[in-house]
Design a protein around this motif. Structure first.
Motif, PDB file in Angstrom:
ATOM      1  N   SER A 337      23.897  34.496 -36.744  1.00 39.65           N
ATOM      2  CA  SER A 337      25.149  33.762 -36.665  1.00 39.65           C
ATOM      3  C   SER A 337      25.554  33.231 -38.020  1.00 39.65           C
ATOM      4  O   SER A 337      26.730  33.300 -38.414  1.00 39.65           O
ATOM      5  N   SER A 338      24.581  32.717 -38.759  1.00 41.80           N
ATOM      6  CA  SER A 338      24.862  32.216 -40.105  1.00 41.80           C
ATOM      7  C   SER A 338      25.334  33.336 -41.014  1.00 41.80           C
ATOM      8  O   SER A 338      26.300  33.186 -41.768  1.00 41.80           O
ATOM      9  N   ALA A 339      24.666  34.480 -40.943  1.00 40.98           N
ATOM     10  CA  ALA A 339      25.012  35.601 -41.816  1.00 40.98           C
ATOM     11  C   ALA A 339      26.361  36.214 -41.462  1.00 40.98           C
ATOM     12  O   ALA A 339      27.117  36.649 -42.342  1.00 40.98           O
ATOM     13  N   GLU A 340      26.687  36.240 -40.149  1.00 44.06           N
ATOM     14  CA  GLU A 340      27.904  36.910 -39.692  1.00 44.06           C
ATOM     15  C   GLU A 340      29.067  35.957 -39.435  1.00 44.06           C
ATOM     16  O   GLU A 340      30.197  36.403 -39.216  1.00 44.06           O
ATOM     17  N   GLY A 341      28.796  34.661 -39.447  1.00 42.82           N
ATOM     18  CA  GLY A 341      29.860  33.682 -39.266  1.00 42.82           C
ATOM     19  C   GLY A 341      30.493  33.698 -37.891  1.00 42.82           C
ATOM     20  O   GLY A 341      31.707  33.558 -37.756  1.00 42.82           O
ATOM     21  N   ARG A 342      29.666  33.836 -36.845  1.00 42.70           N
ATOM     22  CA  ARG A 342      30.228  33.894 -35.491  1.00 42.70           C
ATOM     23  C   ARG A 342      29.235  33.368 -34.466  1.00 42.70           C
ATOM     24  O   ARG A 342      28.033  33.284 -34.731  1.00 42.70           O
ATOM     25  N   ARG A 343      29.773  32.998 -33.303  1.00 41.56           N
ATOM     26  CA  ARG A 343      28.960  32.569 -32.172  1.00 41.56           C
ATOM     27  C   ARG A 343      28.273  33.793 -31.572  1.00 41.56           C
ATOM     28  O   ARG A 343      28.892  34.848 -31.414  1.00 41.56           O
ATOM     29  N   ILE A 344      27.001  33.640 -31.219  1.00 42.89           N
ATOM     30  CA  ILE A 344      26.245  34.760 -30.667  1.00 42.89           C
ATOM     31  C   ILE A 344      25.667  34.365 -29.314  1.00 42.89           C
ATOM     32  O   ILE A 344      25.014  33.326 -29.186  1.00 42.89           O
ATOM     33  N   GLU A 345      25.908  35.180 -28.306  1.00 43.20           N
ATOM     34  CA  GLU A 345      25.323  34.972 -26.988  1.00 43.20           C
ATOM     35  C   GLU A 345      23.967  35.670 -26.919  1.00 43.20           C
ATOM     36  O   GLU A 345      23.793  36.783 -27.429  1.00 43.20           O
ATOM     37  N   LEU A 346      23.021  35.023 -26.272  1.00 45.29           N
ATOM     38  CA  LEU A 346      21.676  35.575 -26.173  1.00 45.29           C
ATOM     39  C   LEU A 346      21.569  36.565 -25.020  1.00 45.29           C
ATOM     40  O   LEU A 346      22.282  36.444 -24.018  1.00 45.29           O
ATOM     41  N   SER A 347      20.673  37.516 -25.157  1.00 48.02           N
ATOM     42  CA  SER A 347      20.446  38.503 -24.101  1.00 48.02           C
ATOM     43  C   SER A 347      19.271  38.123 -23.219  1.00 48.02           C
ATOM     44  O   SER A 347      19.103  38.681 -22.133  1.00 48.02           O
ATOM     45  N   THR A 348      18.436  37.189 -23.675  1.00 47.49           N
ATOM     46  CA  THR A 348      17.275  36.774 -22.887  1.00 47.49           C
ATOM     47  C   THR A 348      17.515  35.393 -22.280  1.00 47.49           C
ATOM     48  O   THR A 348      18.351  34.615 -22.749  1.00 47.49           O
ATOM     49  N   SER A 349      16.759  35.106 -21.255  1.00 45.64           N
ATOM     50  CA  SER A 349      16.680  33.764 -20.696  1.00 45.64           C
ATOM     51  C   SER A 349      15.248  33.602 -20.210  1.00 45.64           C
ATOM     52  O   SER A 349      14.422  34.513 -20.343  1.00 45.64           O
ATOM     53  N   VAL A 350      14.932  32.444 -19.669  1.00 47.80           N
ATOM     54  CA  VAL A 350      13.570  32.206 -19.202  1.00 47.80           C
ATOM     55  C   VAL A 350      13.601  31.052 -18.204  1.00 47.80           C
ATOM     56  O   VAL A 350      14.431  30.149 -18.312  1.00 47.80           O
ATOM     57  N   GLU A 351      12.724  31.121 -17.229  1.00 48.18           N
ATOM     58  CA  GLU A 351      12.553  29.988 -16.327  1.00 48.18           C
ATOM     59  C   GLU A 351      11.838  28.862 -17.078  1.00 48.18           C
ATOM     60  O   GLU A 351      10.902  29.117 -17.840  1.00 48.18           O
ATOM     61  N   ARG A 352      12.300  27.630 -16.871  1.00 48.19           N
ATOM     62  CA  ARG A 352      11.583  26.518 -17.489  1.00 48.19           C
ATOM     63  C   ARG A 352      10.153  26.500 -16.960  1.00 48.19           C
ATOM     64  O   ARG A 352       9.918  26.643 -15.750  1.00 48.19           O
ATOM     65  N   PRO A 353       9.167  26.337 -17.844  1.00 48.57           N
ATOM     66  CA  PRO A 353       7.784  26.283 -17.375  1.00 48.57           C
ATOM     67  C   PRO A 353       7.589  25.133 -16.388  1.00 48.57           C
ATOM     68  O   PRO A 353       8.276  24.114 -16.444  1.00 48.57           O
ATOM     69  N   VAL A 354       6.644  25.299 -15.493  1.00 45.89           N
ATOM     70  CA  VAL A 354       6.303  24.243 -14.554  1.00 45.89           C
ATOM     71  C   VAL A 354       5.796  23.040 -15.338  1.00 45.89           C
ATOM     72  O   VAL A 354       4.993  23.188 -16.265  1.00 45.89           O
ATOM     73  N   PRO A 355       6.245  21.815 -15.020  1.00 45.46           N
ATOM     74  CA  PRO A 355       5.755  20.640 -15.749  1.00 45.46           C
ATOM     75  C   PRO A 355       4.241  20.496 -15.639  1.00 45.46           C
ATOM     76  O   PRO A 355       3.632  20.934 -14.654  1.00 45.46           O
ATOM     77  N   VAL A 356       3.653  19.851 -16.634  1.00 42.51           N
ATOM     78  CA  VAL A 356       2.213  19.585 -16.608  1.00 42.51           C
ATOM     79  C   VAL A 356       1.986  18.196 -16.018  1.00 42.51           C
ATOM     80  O   VAL A 356       2.465  17.206 -16.573  1.00 42.51           O
ATOM     81  N   PRO A 357       1.290  18.074 -14.913  1.00 42.93           N
ATOM     82  CA  PRO A 357       0.982  16.736 -14.404  1.00 42.93           C
ATOM     83  C   PRO A 357       0.047  16.015 -15.372  1.00 42.93           C
ATOM     84  O   PRO A 357      -0.596  16.653 -16.211  1.00 42.93           O
ATOM     85  N   LEU A 358      -0.009  14.704 -15.287  1.00 46.23           N
ATOM     86  CA  LEU A 358      -0.902  13.952 -16.157  1.00 46.23           C
ATOM     87  C   LEU A 358      -2.330  14.380 -15.862  1.00 46.23           C
ATOM     88  O   LEU A 358      -2.849  14.170 -14.761  1.00 46.23           O
ATOM     89  N   THR A 359      -2.954  15.023 -16.851  1.00 46.81           N
ATOM     90  CA  THR A 359      -4.257  15.661 -16.646  1.00 46.81           C
ATOM     91  C   THR A 359      -5.261  15.116 -17.651  1.00 46.81           C
ATOM     92  O   THR A 359      -5.178  15.404 -18.843  1.00 46.81           O
ATOM     93  N   PRO A 360      -6.214  14.286 -17.219  1.00 41.86           N
ATOM     94  CA  PRO A 360      -7.187  13.702 -18.151  1.00 41.86           C
ATOM     95  C   PRO A 360      -8.113  14.772 -18.728  1.00 41.86           C
ATOM     96  O   PRO A 360      -8.276  15.846 -18.140  1.00 41.86           O
ATOM     97  N   PRO A 361      -8.725  14.470 -19.866  1.00 41.52           N
ATOM     98  CA  PRO A 361      -9.578  15.474 -20.539  1.00 41.52           C
ATOM     99  C   PRO A 361     -10.666  16.051 -19.641  1.00 41.52           C
ATOM    100  O   PRO A 361     -10.981  17.244 -19.738  1.00 41.52           O
ATOM    101  N   ARG A 362     -11.240  15.254 -18.777  1.00 35.10           N
ATOM    102  CA  ARG A 362     -12.354  15.751 -17.942  1.00 35.10           C
ATOM    103  C   ARG A 362     -11.911  16.877 -17.014  1.00 35.10           C
ATOM    104  O   ARG A 362     -12.737  17.655 -16.529  1.00 35.10           O
ATOM    105  N   GLU A 363     -10.580  16.969 -16.756  1.00 30.77           N
ATOM    106  CA  GLU A 363     -10.085  17.991 -15.846  1.00 30.77           C
ATOM    107  C   GLU A 363      -9.683  19.283 -16.547  1.00 30.77           C
ATOM    108  O   GLU A 363      -9.540  20.314 -15.875  1.00 30.77           O
ATOM    109  N   TRP A 364      -9.453  19.228 -17.869  1.00 28.95           N
ATOM    110  CA  TRP A 364      -9.062  20.465 -18.535  1.00 28.95           C
ATOM    111  C   TRP A 364     -10.063  20.919 -19.594  1.00 28.95           C
ATOM    112  O   TRP A 364     -10.072  22.081 -19.963  1.00 28.95           O
ATOM    113  N   ARG A 365     -10.904  20.037 -20.072  1.00 23.90           N
ATOM    114  CA  ARG A 365     -11.864  20.441 -21.110  1.00 23.90           C
ATOM    115  C   ARG A 365     -13.045  21.190 -20.507  1.00 23.90           C
ATOM    116  O   ARG A 365     -13.400  20.985 -19.365  1.00 23.90           O
TER     117      ARG A 365
END
Length: 365
Positions: A337-365
């Motif tokens: 966009s900077s090089a061409e001086g125009r608005r560019i629409e994206l071809s990809t999208s993505v689902e927002r990742p699932v939130p991470v619940p509050l997870t203490p170290p003992r549960e993920w380490r």
């Protein structure tokens, strides 16, 4: 993907130590092999880790004792190593970016789908309590309906401290491609994917001076723009202004701010796992710090790989290849966009990742 995944690490530079500190001895994964173009380096690392083999890159990619390849090579080699792993029926998780070129990144994901394997990609810092607590606050309505946001990263340039900073100023480098993955991944978590961009950039200096190490005083050429600004149009209608720069001394701006109808939220540096999340509500007298309410507590490099290995048909990996592809397209579109001086629409999208619940170290380490 199962419980006890066997991990093979390719690329044993500085960042590998942080990953190994997290992964070695973990109950859910087992590091079985390491490889590097420097065979002496892989031999030295393997000697420190009981039960770990030092292999050539080719032998690691084909090893029956490796389920997931951790790809810590330089960006230019990311696609080649990923495709090699996929070609041998292995999952792959890599450092950012997914590939040096957008077309190569797309090829990696297409190959993975055909092979029936998974692709994950850093950054995983956005899974810590900093960004995740901010996301939880936004989703709980702390700022009301989000209207716009800002993201700011300003440094005077890595040549001041890095003894070999050349790659930051050549093709594939620059402030956006270097640091943008952290900010854009955080913004997708907070506000959703991007549908279009408008960019502007500059290169006011043609050379930089190395400030430390054996090459101190040497001048190196600047071949890419060192300041990139833009506007991101999120699919939900929120606008984000983003600035990434190697041209400023410092900034007092919050790394990310989310502004809504009822308040403003400051988000800590997405290059870190934690940090203060602050809220000022409309009509309020002062900012207040929100306690951690979401995210991997005390997270460290490699938590994204653990999250990737733990994913199943019910939950997609949070540090996914699809998110990395969308972030890479957003960055390359800003530069186009900077090089061409125009608005560019994206071809990809993505689902927002699932939130991470509050997870203490003992549960993920």
């Amino acid at each position: 993907m199962g419980d006890a995944h066997r991990i093979g690490v390719i690329g044993l530079g500085v960042i590998s130590r942080a990953y190994l500190d997290t992964l070695v001895g973990h109950r859910a994964v087992r590091v079985t092999a390491v490889a590097d173009l420097d065979a002496s380096r892989s031999a030295a690392v393997a000697a420190e880790l009981p039960g770990v083999q030092a292999l050539s890159v080719e032998d690691l990619l084909s090893s029956p004792d490796v389920d997931t390849v951790l790809n810590l090579t330089v960006p230019a080699a990311h696609a080649e190593i990923a495709l090699g792993a996929i070609g041998h029926g292995k999952h792959v998780y890599g450092e950012k970016p997914l590939a040096a070129e957008l077309t190569d990144a797309g090829t990696v994901l297409e190959a993975a789908v055909k092979a029936g394997v998974g692709v994950g990609c850093a950054p995983d810092t956005v899974l810590g309590t900093g960004v995740q607590t901010a996301r939880a606050a936004v989703e709980a309505g702390a700022v009301g309906r989000p209207l716009f946001a800002s993201a700011v990263m300003v440094t005077p340039g890595h040549e001041r401290w890095h003894p070999h900073p050349d790659f930051y100023y050549t093709a594939g480098g620059g402030p956006l491609l270097d640091m943008g993955p952290y900010y854009l991944s955080a913004l997708v978590h907070l506000l959703g994917p991007v549908r279009a961009v408008i960019g502007a950039s500059s290169r006011r200096r043609t050379e930089r001076v190395i400030g430390s190490g054996p090459r101190a005083g040497e001048r190196i050429p600047v071949e890419v723009d060192s300041h990139v600004s833009g506007v991101l149009e999120h699919e939900g209608g929120v606008l984000t202004t983003i600035t990434t720069s190697f041209d400023g001394v410092a900034t007092t701006a919050a790394p990310i701010e989310v502004h809504g109808e009822r308040g403003t939220l400051t988000v800590p540096d997405p290059n870190n796992f934690d940090g203060e999340v602050r809220l000022l509500e409309l009509g309020g007298a002062q900012w207040r710090t929100l306690p951690p309410s979401s995210g991997y507590v005390g997270a460290a490099r490699g938590v994204g790989l653990l999250d990737f290995v733990a994913a199943d048909v019910q939950r997609a990996p949070r540090a996914s290849g699809e998110l990395a592809l969308h972030v890479l397209e957003t960055m390359t579109a800003l530069l186009r966009s900077s090089a061409e001086g125009r608005r560019i629409e994206l071809s990809t999208s993505v689902e927002r990742p699932v939130p991470v619940p509050l997870t203490p170290p003992r549960e993920w380490r």
